[in-house]
Design a protein around this motif. Sequence first.
Motif, PDB file in Angstrom:
ATOM      1  N   GLY A 108       7.699  72.705  29.118  1.00 54.08           N
ATOM      2  CA  GLY A 108       6.898  73.211  28.018  1.00 54.08           C
ATOM      3  C   GLY A 108       6.777  72.205  26.895  1.00 54.08           C
ATOM      4  N   PRO A 109       6.154  72.597  25.791  1.00 59.02           N
ATOM      5  CA  PRO A 109       5.825  71.656  24.718  1.00 59.02           C
ATOM      6  C   PRO A 109       7.030  71.058  23.994  1.00 59.02           C
ATOM      7  N   GLN A 110       8.187  71.689  24.092  1.00 61.16           N
ATOM      8  CA  GLN A 110       9.388  71.155  23.443  1.00 61.16           C
ATOM      9  C   GLN A 110      10.381  70.575  24.445  1.00 61.16           C
ATOM     10  N   GLY A 111       9.957  70.473  25.705  1.00 58.31           N
ATOM     11  CA  GLY A 111      10.816  69.888  26.735  1.00 58.31           C
ATOM     12  C   GLY A 111      10.843  68.374  26.611  1.00 58.31           C
ATOM     13  N   PRO A 112      11.796  67.724  27.265  1.00 61.99           N
ATOM     14  CA  PRO A 112      11.919  66.266  27.129  1.00 61.99           C
ATOM     15  C   PRO A 112      10.679  65.504  27.596  1.00 61.99           C
ATOM     16  N   ALA A 113      10.036  65.951  28.664  1.00 58.58           N
ATOM     17  CA  ALA A 113       8.846  65.235  29.150  1.00 58.58           C
ATOM     18  C   ALA A 113       7.714  65.325  28.139  1.00 58.58           C
ATOM     19  N   ALA A 114       7.478  66.524  27.596  1.00 57.34           N
ATOM     20  CA  ALA A 114       6.395  66.701  26.623  1.00 57.34           C
ATOM     21  C   ALA A 114       6.673  65.923  25.337  1.00 57.34           C
ATOM     22  N   LEU A 115       7.909  65.952  24.880  1.00 53.64           N
ATOM     23  CA  LEU A 115       8.258  65.203  23.665  1.00 53.64           C
ATOM     24  C   LEU A 115       8.098  63.699  23.881  1.00 53.64           C
ATOM     25  N   ALA A 116       8.559  63.217  25.024  1.00 55.52           N
ATOM     26  CA  ALA A 116       8.419  61.784  25.321  1.00 55.52           C
ATOM     27  C   ALA A 116       6.951  61.409  25.448  1.00 55.52           C
ATOM     28  N   GLN A 117       6.165  62.283  26.077  1.00 59.34           N
ATOM     29  CA  GLN A 117       4.728  62.045  26.222  1.00 59.34           C
ATOM     30  C   GLN A 117       4.077  61.929  24.848  1.00 59.34           C
ATOM     31  N   ALA A 118       4.455  62.815  23.926  1.00 65.20           N
ATOM     32  CA  ALA A 118       3.902  62.771  22.565  1.00 65.20           C
ATOM     33  C   ALA A 118       4.320  61.489  21.851  1.00 65.20           C
ATOM     34  N   ASN A 119       5.569  61.087  22.024  1.00 65.83           N
ATOM     35  CA  ASN A 119       6.025  59.838  21.396  1.00 65.83           C
ATOM     36  C   ASN A 119       5.258  58.643  21.933  1.00 65.83           C
ATOM     37  N   LEU A 120       5.073  58.615  23.248  1.00 68.25           N
ATOM     38  CA  LEU A 120       4.327  57.499  23.840  1.00 68.25           C
ATOM     39  C   LEU A 120       2.855  57.542  23.445  1.00 68.25           C
ATOM     40  N   ALA A 121       2.303  58.744  23.297  1.00 63.78           N
ATOM     41  CA  ALA A 121       0.903  58.859  22.872  1.00 63.78           C
ATOM     42  C   ALA A 121       0.727  58.264  21.479  1.00 63.78           C
ATOM     43  N   ALA A 122       1.743  58.395  20.646  1.00 62.83           N
ATOM     44  CA  ALA A 122       1.684  57.812  19.311  1.00 62.83           C
ATOM     45  C   ALA A 122       1.655  56.287  19.378  1.00 62.83           C
ATOM     46  N   LEU A 123       2.036  55.738  20.524  1.00 62.26           N
ATOM     47  CA  LEU A 123       2.059  54.284  20.714  1.00 62.26           C
ATOM     48  C   LEU A 123       0.821  53.773  21.440  1.00 62.26           C
ATOM     49  N   ARG A 124      -0.179  54.612  21.595  1.00 57.85           N
ATOM     50  CA  ARG A 124      -1.385  54.223  22.344  1.00 57.85           C
ATOM     51  C   ARG A 124      -1.986  52.910  21.859  1.00 57.85           C
ATOM     52  N   ASN A 125      -1.943  52.668  20.564  1.00 58.02           N
ATOM     53  CA  ASN A 125      -2.548  51.443  20.023  1.00 58.02           C
ATOM     54  C   ASN A 125      -1.566  50.271  19.976  1.00 58.02           C
ATOM     55  N   PHE A 126      -0.389  50.469  20.550  1.00 58.35           N
ATOM     56  CA  PHE A 126       0.580  49.374  20.605  1.00 58.35           C
ATOM     57  C   PHE A 126       0.011  48.264  21.483  1.00 58.35           C
ATOM     58  N   PRO A 127       0.145  46.998  21.084  1.00 58.93           N
ATOM     59  CA  PRO A 127      -0.420  45.895  21.874  1.00 58.93           C
ATOM     60  C   PRO A 127       0.418  45.573  23.111  1.00 58.93           C
ATOM     61  N   TRP A 128       0.350  46.462  24.127  1.00 56.63           N
ATOM     62  CA  TRP A 128       1.155  46.270  25.340  1.00 56.63           C
ATOM     63  C   TRP A 128       0.786  44.976  26.056  1.00 56.63           C
ATOM     64  N   ASP A 129      -0.461  44.581  26.000  1.00 54.85           N
ATOM     65  CA  ASP A 129      -0.877  43.314  26.605  1.00 54.85           C
ATOM     66  C   ASP A 129      -0.738  42.266  25.513  1.00 54.85           C
TER      67      ASP A 129
END
Length: 193
Positions: free
Chosen positions: A167-188
């Motif tokens: 669900g929305p407060q589970g570890p996968a959802a929380l990690a997904q939200a944290n990573l989504a906040a990094l979408r503009n991170f210059p991974w390349d």
Amino acid sequence: MEIARAAAALFVEQGLRATRAEDIAQAAGVAPRTFYRYFATKEEAVAPLYTAGASRWTEAVRDAPADLPVPEALEHALHHTLTPGAGISESSWQWVRTLVRLAISSPALRKVWSEACHDSERTLAEALAARTGQDNVAALNFAAAVAAAAVRVAVETWASSDAPTEGPQGPAALAQANLAALRNFPWDMGGHA
């Protein structure tokens, strides 16, 4: 790993303070001398479990489909490691919750948890290097630290709560939200060191 599992079971059942190294050795079916050959303290006995969880995620990043850009590869790996039933069982998640809570509250166990998290950053940097073909060590280390922190904070946040594993407060959802906040991170990262 048997000693680590025995330590975790005792920590979960009777608490960290009430568990002695000798109790762990007995539960694992080894002599105390054998226990101390591998671990200096009772807290260090669960390090292999912390490391196994971090390694599972790093391997999932490494094994993600090659055509996925880094952000999607990280999200793919999250799904395969933090979703109950996909990575670890629901009952194992309750152990994770207890062990992370203990790490948050115990300075000695927090040190073991922190070392496992730090080691996972190094292996994640290696996986990102293989995935991107980059060799800029500083940039790869930074990217791995950012991604690993996003997952660590999600797991710690979930473990500190009574939220279900899904669900929305589970570890996968929380990690997904944290990573989504990094979408503009210059991974390349470009550039080579």
